[in-house]
Design a protein around this motif. Sequence first.
Motif, short mmCIF file in Angstrom:
data_model
loop_
_atom_site.label_atom_id
_atom_site.label_comp_id
_atom_site.label_asym_id
_atom_site.label_seq_id
_atom_site.Cartn_x
_atom_site.Cartn_y
_atom_site.Cartn_z
N ILE A 9 1.14 -1.55 -0.03
CA ILE A 9 -0.08 -0.08 0.16
C ILE A 9 0.72 0.94 0.17
N ASP A 10 0.20 2.42 -1.25
CA ASP A 10 1.42 3.17 -0.85
C ASP A 10 0.05 4.35 -0.57
N ILE A 11 0.43 5.18 0.75
CA ILE A 11 -0.41 6.94 0.47
C ILE A 11 -0.29 7.79 0.25
N GLY A 12 -0.49 8.43 -0.83
CA GLY A 12 0.06 9.77 -1.17
C GLY A 12 -1.15 10.45 -0.54
N LEU A 65 -2.57 -14.34 1.52
CA LEU A 65 -1.47 -13.35 1.60
C LEU A 65 -0.95 -13.40 3.51
N VAL A 66 0.07 -13.17 3.01
CA VAL A 66 0.86 -13.25 4.19
C VAL A 66 1.39 -11.85 5.15
N GLY A 67 0.54 -10.47 4.73
CA GLY A 67 1.28 -9.74 4.97
C GLY A 67 1.31 -8.62 4.61
N ILE A 68 1.07 -7.56 5.16
CA ILE A 68 0.21 -6.20 4.49
C ILE A 68 2.03 -5.16 4.96
N GLY A 69 2.62 -4.57 4.00
CA GLY A 69 3.37 -3.46 3.86
C GLY A 69 2.70 -2.62 2.98
N ILE A 70 3.16 -0.79 3.75
CA ILE A 70 2.56 0.34 4.06
C ILE A 70 3.72 0.92 4.16
N GLY A 71 3.91 2.17 2.72
CA GLY A 71 4.61 3.25 2.18
C GLY A 71 4.19 4.78 2.14
N ALA A 72 4.41 5.36 3.06
CA ALA A 72 3.95 6.73 3.13
C ALA A 72 4.83 7.41 3.94
N PRO A 73 4.34 9.08 3.60
CA PRO A 73 6.00 10.10 4.31
C PRO A 73 5.61 10.03 5.69
N ASN A 74 6.04 10.64 6.61
CA ASN A 74 6.83 10.40 7.63
C ASN A 74 5.93 9.26 8.04
#
Length: 320
Positions: A9-12, A65-74
């Motif tokens: 998941i990429d949160i912009g 589904l084995v896991g959730i990775g998230i990229g987000a500012p700060n």
Amino acid sequence: MKKEVALGIDIGGTNTVFGFIDREGNYLAEGHIPTAKHEDIRDYLKELYLEIEKVLDTIRSEVNLVGIGIGAPNGNYYKGSIDFAPNLPWHDVIPLCDLVKEFYPELPVYLTNDANAAAIGEMIYGGAQGMKNFIMVTLGTGLGSGFVANGELIYGHDGFAGELGHIIVSPNGRQCGCGRHGCLETYVSATGVKRTAYKMMAKYNYPSELRAIPFNEMTAKRVSEAAAKGDMIAINTFKYTGKMLGEALANMVAITSPEAIFLMGGLAQAGDLLFEPTKDHMEMNMLKIFSNKVKLLPSKLTKNVAIYGSAALVWNELEK
């Protein structure tokens, strides 16, 4: 037997995008929702959950589904929180991993900032496979970075290490969005290129198609297109940008001694216009023991980069 997949998941600031990716890097399904319209984090996460489940339903019979990775500012890797991100609707400390686990209590959830996610993506899926020491520099609206040493991302004691964009390269220089003056990203970023183009138009009398472009319509891409046609204002803009980046990278080499430095993002698409002056000034300012040892390379991740990076975070953590 079902295929194991990670959800990246990429949160912009405007949109959130996500995708399901297996360990080999195969991209199976994707989706997106708007970010900016949600002032309440729980409303946002509820819509995100419903959209994820809708997309997952299309492949559920084939995957695990084995896991959730998230990229987000700060994004803070240690705390699993987003801390005072200026470009997101929630200006506070948001315990994001804990909130996501309310929807997926059986899954591990990992969070880091978007540039660190890109570095992990490059290490798992891209040109840094097999490398233990490298630097990832993301060149978009701002400048992000991730530092990998001995095969591990450097987070520092608080989770925020590796802010190359906010080293001061010109004391009392350009004002930065962080509130300080002279940060590298005010010179080396899409917005930095735009500011430099106007500086060059004031300094030189060369004819240039850029002179007819209003400030709010100027983009790094337009400067790049003009430079490709031989426009001297645009060419000098990239030379100056490469000088600032190359000098900063020479300093970073002295600290971490990387095997390679990867550039990615919209500004990196300028190719040799940026890479050549950057490499020249990096070598020109390099401590002699590091001369001609460090490769300057474009990222091999060119599609769905943010999602790949976030998904790679899962595989990287599970392998530990």
